[in-house]
Design an enzyme around this catalytic site. Structure first.
Site, PDB file in Angstrom:
ATOM      1  N   ASN A  10       0.709  -1.333   0.047  1.00 14.53           N
ATOM      2  CA  ASN A  10       0.133   0.117   0.395  1.00 14.53           C
ATOM      3  C   ASN A  10       1.002   0.937   0.204  1.00 14.53           C
ATOM      4  OD1 ASN A  10      -2.033   1.599   0.454  1.00 14.53           O
ATOM      5  ND2 ASN A  10      -2.401   1.519   2.296  1.00 14.53           N
ATOM      6  N   ARG A 237     -10.227  16.184   8.041  1.00  8.18           N
ATOM      7  CA  ARG A 237     -11.292  16.348   6.679  1.00  8.18           C
ATOM      8  C   ARG A 237     -12.675  16.873   6.935  1.00  8.18           C
ATOM      9  NH1 ARG A 237     -10.444  10.353   3.828  1.00  8.18           N
ATOM     10  NH2 ARG A 237      -8.323  11.459   2.822  1.00  8.18           N
TER      11      ARG A 237
END
Length: 395
Positions: A10, A237
């Site tokens: 990843n 966020r």
């Protein structure tokens, strides 16, 4: 046939998270993280069994980190590595499932980069480095967005002019698909239900957060959209805001698009609300000490999560259970309790003792007797990526 070994990679822009997965074992044979790649402080950390170690890689890039990783992986796998699975964040509309990596799929991933400019180029760096180091191994791309390609059009379309969708791909894609898929299968197994004949609400809660409605093993709606900014309050966020906030900030403060983008993606969410931290553990400690900002951040987080789950229920024919997963979902009895308290209309209620018990990897049912099922299910995206890689090897 002996159990096979899959290396799962990843890649971020300056990091590589990795795990060596053996199909016969639940624990990773080897796992670790290369971080701060490209800087003088680049370092590779790994653990095998109970042993941990690190290696400095001054100015090392993704390829240098993977080159150092190769002998570690080969040693841990007994020289028998059968394939590599790569996490790719965005597959656009081209990819509805995992795929073997070849020239054609690489080009399609590159073409999707404008939809995920922070993630796909980094994912590609890892893929290209791995292809050079392991040219003879089957390598597979597993996409965060692929699971959500089963959304019906009324769930994925935005109410904007048609050419923006047809010519520029402006639609809802969703993310965390690998996690939502894995935990919904596990929830069905834990409940004695068939994955292909059950309906779930899933909440993946970490630094990034999303909800998903899953019917008969397929995603029917999800909270993230064109980008991972849409939906829930997250670590840094904002999640959903008035779409005209960009215009308002540009007109009243003279802010550029770049400044507003940084605000909403990196300075908002739990961090922005609390003025303290993006880490739920720190916020819970601060809340216990009376910190007003931390208290507000947790309240907003849980209310917005409950509101999203209630909205997702529109996509379900029935509710077989609610799943909590991810770092916060698996480890915060407080967040689970506050969220479920807002969902009385769905008949949900918690067993206080069971809720407190499910932390640090402990899975289980946490609903009160006689109420709809609520489960804590630890996610394992690496294992799901390895399973997808094995499936393509079998094919």
């Amino acid at each position: 046939m002996p159990a096979r070994n899959i290396l799962v990679i990843n890649c971020g822009s300056s990091s590589i998270k990795f795990a060596l997965v053996n199909e016969a074992h639940s624990q990773f044979t080897l796992s670790g993280l290369a971080e701060r790649l490209g800087s003088q402080d680049a370092v590779l950390h790994w653990q095998r069994g109970g042993e941990q170690d690190s290696l400095m890689l001054p100015s090392g890039d993704h390829r240098a980190a993977l080159a150092q990783l190769l002998p570690l992986v080969q040693g841990a796998a007994g020289g028998k590595l059968h394939g590599i699975g790569h996490r790719v964040v965005h597959g656009g509309e081209q990819f509805t499932a995992a795929c073997r990596i070849d020239a054609q799929s690489l080009q399609a991933i590159r073409a999707t980069a404008p939809l995920a400019p922070l993630h796909n180029p980094a994912n590609l760096q890892g893929i290209e480095a791995a292809l050079k180091l392991f040219p003879s191994l089957t390598q597979v791309a597993v996409f965060d967005t692929a699971f959500h390609q089963s959304l019906p059009e009324h769930a994925y379309r935005y109410a904007v002019p048609e050419p923006l969708y047809r010519e520029h791909g402006v639609r809802r894609y969703g993310f965390h698909g690998t996690s939502h898929r894995y935990v919904s299968h596990r929830a069905a197994e834990m409940s004695g239900l068939a994955s292909g004949d059950s309906s779930w609400l899933s909440a993946h809660l970490g630094n990034g957060c999303s909800t998903c409605a899953i019917v008969d093993g397929q995603s029917r709606d999800t909270s993230m959209g064109l980008t991972p900014l849409e939906g829930l309050v997250m670590g840094t966020r904002s999640g959903d805001v008035d779409p005209n906030l960009h215009g308002h900030l540009a007109r009243t403060l003279g802010w550029s698009l770049e400044r507003i983008d940084t605000l909403l993606n990196k300075e908002s969410g739990l961090l922005g609300l609390s003025g303290l931290s993006n880490d739920m553990r720190s916020l819970e400690q601060a809340r216990d000490q009376g910190h007003v900002g931390a208290t507000l951040a947790i309240e907003v987080f849980c209310y917005r999560l409950a509101k999203s789950l209630a909205g997702m229920s529109c996509a379900l024919p029935q509710l077989d259970g609610l799943i909590f997963t991810g770092g916060i979902g698996e480890n915060s009895p407080l967040v689970r309790s506050k969220t479920v308290a807002h969902l009385k209309l769905l008949g949900l209620a918690l067993d206080k003792e069971a809720n407190a018990r499910c932390i640090r990897g402990v899975a289980g049912s946490i609903h009160a007797h006689g109420h709809p099922r609520i489960l804590v299910v630890p996610t394992n995206e690496e294992r799901q990526i390895a399973l997808d890689t094995l499936a393509l090897l079998n094919a």
